[in-house]
Design an enzyme around this catalytic site. Structure first.
Site, PDB file in Angstrom:
ATOM      1  N   ILE A 153       0.835  -1.192   0.000  1.00 38.65           N
ATOM      2  CA  ILE A 153       0.000   0.000   0.000  1.00 38.65           C
ATOM      3  C   ILE A 153       0.880   1.257   0.000  1.00 38.65           C
ATOM      4  CG2 ILE A 153      -1.829   1.251   1.228  1.00 38.65           C
ATOM      5  CD1 ILE A 153      -2.600  -1.558  -0.077  1.00 38.65           C
ATOM      6  N   ASP A 236     -10.449   3.639 -12.642  1.00 34.89           N
ATOM      7  CA  ASP A 236     -10.743   4.271 -13.949  1.00 34.89           C
ATOM      8  C   ASP A 236     -10.375   5.757 -13.921  1.00 34.89           C
ATOM      9  OD1 ASP A 236     -11.753   1.940 -14.983  1.00 34.89           O
ATOM     10  OD2 ASP A 236     -13.866   2.505 -14.794  1.00 34.89           O
ATOM     11  N   ARG A 239      -6.169   6.167 -13.271  1.00 34.53           N
ATOM     12  CA  ARG A 239      -5.150   5.665 -14.223  1.00 34.53           C
ATOM     13  C   ARG A 239      -4.556   6.749 -15.130  1.00 34.53           C
ATOM     14  NH1 ARG A 239      -8.111  -0.165 -14.796  1.00 34.53           N
ATOM     15  NH2 ARG A 239      -7.017  -1.121 -13.042  1.00 34.53           N
ATOM     16  N   GLY A 336      25.349   5.747 -22.158  1.00 35.88           N
ATOM     17  CA  GLY A 336      26.365   4.695 -22.108  1.00 35.88           C
ATOM     18  C   GLY A 336      26.761   4.334 -20.685  1.00 35.88           C
ATOM     19  N   GLY A 337      28.065   4.223 -20.452  1.00 36.39           N
ATOM     20  CA  GLY A 337      28.573   3.842 -19.128  1.00 36.39           C
ATOM     21  C   GLY A 337      28.119   4.816 -18.043  1.00 36.39           C
ATOM     22  N   GLU A 360      -1.533  -0.078 -10.200  1.00 37.96           N
ATOM     23  CA  GLU A 360      -2.891   0.294 -10.647  1.00 37.96           C
ATOM     24  C   GLU A 360      -3.333  -0.587 -11.820  1.00 37.96           C
ATOM     25  OE1 GLU A 360      -4.284   4.266 -10.485  1.00 37.96           O
ATOM     26  OE2 GLU A 360      -2.790   4.835  -8.991  1.00 37.96           O
TER      27      GLU A 360
HETATM   28  N1  COS Z   1     -16.628   0.192 -13.543  1.00 33.02           N
HETATM   29  C1  COS Z   1     -17.781  -0.259 -12.983  1.00 33.02           C
HETATM   30  N2  COS Z   1     -18.001  -1.563 -12.770  1.00 33.02           N
HETATM   31  C2  COS Z   1     -17.038  -2.434 -13.121  1.00 33.02           C
HETATM   32  C3  COS Z   1     -15.832  -2.041 -13.685  1.00 33.02           C
HETATM   33  C4  COS Z   1     -15.644  -0.661 -13.908  1.00 33.02           C
HETATM   34  N3  COS Z   1     -14.524  -0.194 -14.450  1.00 33.02           N
HETATM   35  N4  COS Z   1     -15.078  -3.125 -13.925  1.00 33.02           N
HETATM   36  C5  COS Z   1     -15.800  -4.178 -13.509  1.00 33.02           C
HETATM   37  N5  COS Z   1     -16.971  -3.752 -13.030  1.00 33.02           N
HETATM   38  C6  COS Z   1     -18.069  -4.586 -12.499  1.00 33.02           C
HETATM   39  C7  COS Z   1     -18.574  -5.533 -13.590  1.00 33.02           C
HETATM   40  O1  COS Z   1     -19.600  -4.931 -14.349  1.00 33.02           O
HETATM   41  C8  COS Z   1     -19.089  -6.686 -12.773  1.00 33.02           C
HETATM   42  O2  COS Z   1     -20.359  -6.376 -12.235  1.00 33.02           O
HETATM   43  P1  COS Z   1     -21.495  -7.499 -12.159  1.00 33.02           P
HETATM   44  O3  COS Z   1     -20.948  -8.567 -11.265  1.00 33.02           O
HETATM   45  O4  COS Z   1     -22.657  -6.764 -11.578  1.00 33.02           O
HETATM   46  O5  COS Z   1     -21.703  -7.954 -13.568  1.00 33.02           O
HETATM   47  C9  COS Z   1     -18.112  -6.734 -11.595  1.00 33.02           C
HETATM   48  O6  COS Z   1     -17.552  -5.431 -11.482  1.00 33.02           O
HETATM   49  C10 COS Z   1     -17.018  -7.738 -11.830  1.00 33.02           C
HETATM   50  O7  COS Z   1     -16.404  -7.439 -13.058  1.00 33.02           O
HETATM   51  P2  COS Z   1     -15.529  -8.513 -13.835  1.00 33.02           P
HETATM   52  O8  COS Z   1     -16.286  -9.805 -13.949  1.00 33.02           O
HETATM   53  O9  COS Z   1     -15.002  -7.879 -15.076  1.00 33.02           O
HETATM   54  O10 COS Z   1     -14.388  -8.715 -12.746  1.00 33.02           O
HETATM   55  P3  COS Z   1     -13.100  -9.599 -12.729  1.00 33.02           P
HETATM   56  O11 COS Z   1     -13.019 -10.252 -11.428  1.00 33.02           O
HETATM   57  O12 COS Z   1     -12.987 -10.415 -13.972  1.00 33.02           O
HETATM   58  O13 COS Z   1     -11.950  -8.452 -12.700  1.00 33.02           O
HETATM   59  C11 COS Z   1     -10.602  -6.685 -13.617  1.00 33.02           C
HETATM   60  C12 COS Z   1     -11.615  -7.799 -13.776  1.00 33.02           C
HETATM   61  C13 COS Z   1      -9.434  -6.991 -14.498  1.00 33.02           C
HETATM   62  C14 COS Z   1     -11.331  -5.450 -14.124  1.00 33.02           C
HETATM   63  C15 COS Z   1     -10.154  -6.356 -12.208  1.00 33.02           C
HETATM   64  O14 COS Z   1      -9.842  -7.469 -11.466  1.00 33.02           O
HETATM   65  C16 COS Z   1      -8.974  -5.393 -12.182  1.00 33.02           C
HETATM   66  O15 COS Z   1      -9.120  -4.210 -12.480  1.00 33.02           O
HETATM   67  N6  COS Z   1      -7.779  -5.873 -11.812  1.00 33.02           N
HETATM   68  C17 COS Z   1      -6.632  -5.023 -11.611  1.00 33.02           C
HETATM   69  C18 COS Z   1      -6.709  -4.471 -10.270  1.00 33.02           C
HETATM   70  C19 COS Z   1      -5.756  -3.383 -10.056  1.00 33.02           C
HETATM   71  O16 COS Z   1      -5.698  -2.427 -10.791  1.00 33.02           O
HETATM   72  N7  COS Z   1      -5.004  -3.508  -8.967  1.00 33.02           N
HETATM   73  C20 COS Z   1      -4.133  -2.496  -8.529  1.00 33.02           C
HETATM   74  C21 COS Z   1      -4.619  -2.065  -7.192  1.00 33.02           C
HETATM   75  S1  COS Z   1      -4.380  -0.416  -6.824  1.00 33.02           S
HETATM   76  S2  COS Z   1      -2.459  -0.088  -6.980  1.00 33.02           S
END
Ligand code: COS
Length: 381
Positions: A153, A236, A239, A336-337, A360
């Site tokens: 964290i 979102d 990033r 370079g070096g 992220e």
């Molecule tokens: N905004 C709103 N809702 C979202 C979303 C977004 N950007 N992304 C996913 N969701 C929702 C989906 O719609 C889904 O909802 P329902 O269950 O109601 O259908 C739910 O969240 C789960 O989504 P999904 O099935 O795509 O989840 P996964 O477990 O497959 O995870 C990702 C997918 C890759 C999106 C996720 O695990 C991720 O972002 N991983 C990286 C995490 C990260 O960035 N870690 C760093 C931590 S901070 S340094």
């Protein structure tokens, strides 16, 4: 075009970066201390509040403003910049989904840099698979009892305000996740040892350990079950900030490579006069400009209030972080070096750049997000 306020904010961040951060960047990289004196300067300059509304003590700007500051600070030192950017990330769940009372209580201190923030999602077995978190939050009367350990964290131990994602209903998996505000000093909250890292060494990274940690029920952000959505919306929105950090790192590395190439003489001429080096510099400059343009345009999209920015935010983070890595590696090559020696700053940019491809969400995860959204868009046509 930047607004007058954005230009002012960028110039102020640039001045602080040049005059205050650049001279101490190597020191904090070496000692791995947390740069509190710089945090104080950023706080006194109101920069922590650039993207926070005026009614909560901020300057009323948006994510683009936050990106401009992050870029300028990262151009001097990405590790120190992360004290700022990590606070921005930690505050986002409150800004985006917090109640009026929560915003009034926490955002003004963050805006003034009086208290730093941190975002706690990742766990030992929940990195890319963020939905696999195991930390729980059990409701007991007017409190939640949090148990679990958050890993890697940013700002942990230094920050005072933590936004934490935990399962309030384990049986529902990620649909049973909720977001909470936990203040440093809460009973049952501890920190792990400070991690030793390849780069961004001025940034503090620790575990945050919750053992029957008591949190007032009023600190629940949004509603129970909204935690994963809060986390995803936070990422979102944040990033483009990682993209901006990557642009700053790339620009910083390029600045050094350019200066060096003009003054380093080999075969009787500055090495910049050799086409092999000139073409490398040209590619680096073009890539930095392209990454910056994408980062700013996505930040503007976020600020426009667009409904979904997942795809574009992931694109900005992916492109800019890959650019930072490539440009930093090329800067070392040009020097370079000297580039390889720790007496010169470019190897630090190369070490710092690497994390932007990882945190992220790794760039492999960004590609998943981009592809999934592209496919979804074709189905909606
Ligand atoms: N905004 C709103 N809702 C979202 C979303 C977004 N950007 N992304 C996913 N969701 C929702 C989906 O719609 C889904 O909802 P329902 O269950 O109601 O259908 C739910 O969240 C789960 O989504 P999904 O099935 O795509 O989840 P996964 O477990 O497959 O995870 C990702 C997918 C890759 C999106 C996720 O695990 C991720 O972002 N991983 C990286 C995490 C990260 O960035 N870690 C760093 C931590 S901070 S340094």
């Amino acid at each position: 075009m930047l607004t007058e306020q954005q230009t002012m904010v960028r110039d102020l961040a640039r001045k602080i970066a040049r005059e205050k951060i650049k001279p101490v960047a190597a020191h904090y990289d070496e000692t791995e201390e947390f740069a509190w004196p710089i945090m104080k300067i950023l706080g006194d300059s109101d920069l922590f509040g650039v993207h926070l509304p005026e009614q909560y003590g901020g300057l009323g700007g948006g994510i683009l403003d936050m990106c401009l500051v992050t870029e300028e600070l990262s151009r001097a030192c990405a590790g120190i910049a992360l004290g700022f950017a990590g606070t921005g990330l930690g505050a986002l769940p409150i800004l985006l989904h917090g109640s009026e009372e929560q915003k009034k209580k926490y955002l003004p201190d963050i805006a003034k840099g009086k208290r730093l923030a941190a975002f706690c999602l990742t766990e030992a077995e929940a990195g890319s698979d963020a939905g696999a978190i195991k930390t729980t939050a059990r409701k007991e009367g007017d409190k939640y009892i949090i148990n679990g350990t958050k890993q890697w964290i940013t700002n942990a131990g230094e920050a005072e305000i933590y936004t934490v994602i935990a399962l309030s209903d384990k049986a529902k998996g990620i649909r049973g996740a909720s977001a909470f505000i936990v203040e440093k000093g809460a009973k049952g909250m501890d920190f792990g040892k400070k991690e030793k890292k390849m780069g961004i060494r001025a940034s503090a990274t620790r575990e945050v350990i919750f053992t029957d940690c008591e949190v007032p029920a009023a600190n629940l952000i949004s509603r129970e079950g909204m935690g994963f959505i809060v986390a995803m919306k936070t990422l979102d929105t944040s990033r483009p900030g990682v993209a901006a950090q990557a642009v700053g790192i790339a620009q910083g590395a390029l600045d050094h490579a350019l200066d060096y190439s003009r003054t380093r003489v080999q075969f009787g001429q500055p090495i910049s006069s050799f086409q092999a080096v000139g073409h490398m510099l040209a590619d680096m400059g073009t890539q930095v400009e392209a990454a910056r343009a994408l980062a700013y345009s996505v930040a503007r999209l976020v600020d426009s209030g667009a409904k979904s920015v997942s795809k574009e935010s992931a694109m900005a983070k992916l492109f800019a972080s890959d650019t930072a890595m490539k440009v930093a590696v090329d800067a070392v090559q040009i020097m370079g070096g000297y580039g390889y020696m720790r007496d010169y700053p470019v190897e630090k940019y190369m070490r710092d750049a690497k994390i932007t491809q990882i945190y992220e969400g790794t760039n492999q995860i960004q590609r998943n997000v981009i592809a999934a959204n592209m496919i979804k868009e074709t189905l909606q046509k």
